[in-house]
Scaffold this motif. Structure first.
Motif, mmCIF file in Angstrom:
data_model
loop_
_atom_site.group_PDB
_atom_site.id
_atom_site.type_symbol
_atom_site.label_atom_id
_atom_site.label_comp_id
_atom_site.label_asym_id
_atom_site.label_seq_id
_atom_site.Cartn_x
_atom_site.Cartn_y
_atom_site.Cartn_z
ATOM 1 N N GLN A 1 9.474 4.522 -8.671
ATOM 2 C CA GLN A 1 10.129 3.215 -8.680
ATOM 3 C C GLN A 1 9.192 2.067 -9.058
ATOM 4 O O GLN A 1 9.579 0.911 -8.967
ATOM 5 N N LEU A 2 7.975 2.382 -9.483
ATOM 6 C CA LEU A 2 7.054 1.322 -9.889
ATOM 7 C C LEU A 2 7.618 0.563 -11.088
ATOM 8 O O LEU A 2 8.196 1.173 -11.993
ATOM 9 N N PRO A 3 7.445 -0.757 -11.113
ATOM 10 C CA PRO A 3 7.884 -1.512 -12.292
ATOM 11 C C PRO A 3 7.155 -1.012 -13.539
ATOM 12 O O PRO A 3 5.987 -0.620 -13.487
ATOM 13 N N LEU B 1 3.199 0.355 -14.145
ATOM 14 C CA LEU B 1 2.964 1.728 -14.577
ATOM 15 C C LEU B 1 2.208 1.757 -15.908
ATOM 16 O O LEU B 1 1.285 2.551 -16.101
ATOM 17 N N LEU B 2 2.563 0.855 -16.799
ATOM 18 C CA LEU B 2 1.893 0.766 -18.091
ATOM 19 C C LEU B 2 0.415 0.434 -17.906
ATOM 20 O O LEU B 2 -0.450 1.030 -18.553
ATOM 21 N N SER C 1 2.799 12.087 -17.621
ATOM 22 C CA SER C 1 4.099 11.936 -18.283
ATOM 23 C C SER C 1 5.081 13.024 -17.873
ATOM 24 O O SER C 1 6.284 12.898 -18.101
ATOM 25 N N GLN C 2 4.583 14.075 -17.236
ATOM 26 C CA GLN C 2 5.443 15.174 -16.808
ATOM 27 C C GLN C 2 5.989 14.990 -15.392
ATOM 28 O O GLN C 2 6.785 15.794 -14.921
ATOM 29 N N VAL C 3 5.583 13.909 -14.722
ATOM 30 C CA VAL C 3 5.998 13.681 -13.341
ATOM 31 C C VAL C 3 7.499 13.420 -13.232
ATOM 32 O O VAL C 3 8.174 14.003 -12.395
ATOM 33 N N CYS C 4 7.996 12.543 -14.078
ATOM 34 C CA CYS C 4 9.422 12.220 -14.038
ATOM 35 C C CYS C 4 9.822 11.564 -15.359
ATOM 36 O O CYS C 4 8.968 11.239 -16.184
ATOM 37 N N ARG C 5 11.101 11.371 -15.530
ATOM 38 C CA ARG C 5 11.618 10.802 -16.783
ATOM 39 C C ARG C 5 11.061 9.403 -17.048
ATOM 40 O O ARG C 5 10.697 9.067 -18.168
ATOM 41 N N GLY C 6 10.972 8.582 -16.018
ATOM 42 C CA GLY C 6 10.465 7.218 -16.185
ATOM 43 C C GLY C 6 9.009 7.199 -16.635
ATOM 44 O O GLY C 6 8.622 6.386 -17.478
ATOM 45 N N TRP C 7 8.201 8.087 -16.082
ATOM 46 C CA TRP C 7 6.790 8.139 -16.467
ATOM 47 C C TRP C 7 6.660 8.666 -17.888
ATOM 48 O O TRP C 7 5.789 8.257 -18.633
ATOM 49 N N GLU D 1 3.218 0.088 -26.618
ATOM 50 C CA GLU D 1 2.234 -0.790 -25.985
ATOM 51 C C GLU D 1 1.085 -0.003 -25.355
ATOM 52 O O GLU D 1 -0.038 -0.487 -25.279
ATOM 53 N N LEU D 2 1.367 1.187 -24.918
ATOM 54 C CA LEU D 2 0.347 2.016 -24.272
ATOM 55 C C LEU D 2 -0.713 2.473 -25.258
ATOM 56 O O LEU D 2 -1.861 2.680 -24.898
#
Length: 54
Positions: free
Chosen positions: A9-11, A15-16, A31-37, A45-46
């Protein structure tokens, strides 16, 4: 669990910034932790200021 942090749930902005400190392999693992990551991993931007190490 009371007081537990849900890291999913981090903004996106936070996270970026965290991802920017990670080496390439750790970014890929994160990036494999969850869909958002995973979505953060693919944000242009990353990769703007990323230096690839060979």
């Amino acid at each position: 669990i009371d007081g537990a942090v849900d890291w999913r749930q981090l903004p996106e902005e936070i996270l970026l910034q965290i991802f920017q400190y990670l080496p390439l392999l750790n970014r890929a693992f994160a990036s494999q932790v969850c869909r958002g990551w995973n979505q953060t991993f693919h944000m242009p931007e990353l990769w703007r200021c990323f230096e690839f190490e060979l």
